[in-house]
Design an enzyme around this catalytic site. Structure first.
Site, PDB file in Angstrom:
ATOM      1  N   ILE A 134       1.359   3.654   1.922  1.00 22.04           N
ATOM      2  CA  ILE A 134       2.031   4.102   3.146  1.00 22.04           C
ATOM      3  C   ILE A 134       3.009   3.067   3.710  1.00 22.04           C
ATOM      4  O   ILE A 134       3.544   3.253   4.796  1.00 22.04           O
ATOM      5  CB  ILE A 134       1.015   4.493   4.241  1.00 22.04           C
ATOM      6  CG1 ILE A 134       0.174   3.274   4.664  1.00 22.04           C
ATOM      7  CG2 ILE A 134       0.144   5.627   3.788  1.00 22.04           C
ATOM      8  CD1 ILE A 134      -0.584   3.481   5.945  1.00 22.04           C
ATOM      9  N   LYS A 135       3.255   1.998   2.976  1.00 22.06           N
ATOM     10  CA  LYS A 135       4.127   0.933   3.458  1.00 22.06           C
ATOM     11  C   LYS A 135       5.577   1.187   3.087  1.00 22.06           C
ATOM     12  O   LYS A 135       5.903   2.108   2.343  1.00 22.06           O
ATOM     13  CB  LYS A 135       3.670  -0.424   2.894  1.00 22.06           C
ATOM     14  CG  LYS A 135       2.244  -0.787   3.245  1.00 22.06           C
ATOM     15  CD  LYS A 135       1.999  -0.788   4.742  1.00 22.06           C
ATOM     16  CE  LYS A 135       0.706  -1.406   5.160  1.00 22.06           C
ATOM     17  NZ  LYS A 135      -0.476  -0.640   5.162  1.00 22.06           N
ATOM     18  N   THR A 136       6.465   0.335   3.600  1.00 24.78           N
ATOM     19  CA  THR A 136       7.903   0.457   3.366  1.00 24.78           C
ATOM     20  C   THR A 136       8.237   0.386   1.890  1.00 24.78           C
ATOM     21  O   THR A 136       9.029   1.164   1.377  1.00 24.78           O
ATOM     22  CB  THR A 136       8.645  -0.678   4.106  1.00 24.78           C
ATOM     23  OG1 THR A 136       8.221  -0.682   5.458  1.00 24.78           O
ATOM     24  CG2 THR A 136      10.130  -0.497   4.033  1.00 24.78           C
ATOM     25  N   ASP A 160       0.836  -1.188   0.000  1.00 27.82           N
ATOM     26  CA  ASP A 160       0.000   0.000   0.000  1.00 27.82           C
ATOM     27  C   ASP A 160       0.880   1.250   0.000  1.00 27.82           C
ATOM     28  O   ASP A 160       2.065   1.198   0.339  1.00 27.82           O
ATOM     29  CB  ASP A 160      -0.896  -0.031   1.240  1.00 27.82           C
ATOM     30  CG  ASP A 160      -1.887   1.099   1.281  1.00 27.82           C
ATOM     31  OD1 ASP A 160      -2.821   1.071   0.482  1.00 27.82           O
ATOM     32  OD2 ASP A 160      -1.704   2.008   2.116  1.00 27.82           O
TER      33      ASP A 160
END
Length: 173
Positions: A139-141, A137
């Site tokens: 907002i993930k790493t 997603d």
């Protein structure tokens, strides 16, 4: 990431990865799954989609991971799995979780949504263990706008999940 004897299933979201991981672990109506109370609702939604009950457990202050001592007290004869969370890429007390799971014959489905690239004892999360789920997603790493995957160690479960992911269709190879 060393994926020797590991299988990767691609999904449209991290929540889907959790859902089919739970399905592969034969989680269903009447079962219980322990998950951290300090968590995103996706874990709870994935558990409920199988018909199982969510059992929330407190976390440890030092790593924001599930408190394995409190989790052990929540285990009943209905408990079939535990979902440890590696919050913000901080590894939980994984060794203790795996020991407890072995003692009580539980499946471990790691929520590594925010832990892509995280290392524990010089091993990348997802390169060992039972089932590990990742999210891509925004907002993930590591992001690809959306998407997810799960990594598992069973060829039979991999084949089952590939078919489930494709809505039951068989794909010619």
């Amino acid at each position: 990431l060393n994926l020797k004897n590991r299988y990767v299933v691609k999904t449209n979201t991290g929540t889907s990865a959790l859902h089919i991981a739970l399905r592969a672990a034969n989680i269903g109506t009447g079962d219980e799954v322990i998950t951290p109370s300090f968590n995103y609702v996706a874990d709870h939604q994935a558990i409920k989609m199988t018909g199982a009950d969510v059992v929330m457990c407190d976390i440890k202050d030092d790593n924001l991971g599930i408190d394995y001592e409190k989790a052990e007290k929540l285990i009943t004869d209905k408990t079939k799995a535990i979902i440890p969370l590696h919050f913000a890429g901080i590894p939980c007390n994984q060794k203790e979780i795996f020991e407890m799971a072995e003692k009580y014959h539980l499946r471990v489905i790691e929520d590594a949504m925010h832990a892509f690239g995280t290392t524990i004892d010089n091993k990348k999360i997802g390169s060992y263990g039972d089932i590990t789920c990742f999210s891509f997603d925004s907002i993930k790493t590591m992001t690809s706008i959306d998407g997810g995957c799960l990594i598992l160690n069973s060829k039979e479960e991999f084949e089952q999940l590939e078919q489930m992911r494709l809505l039951g269709m068989h794909r010619e190879e």
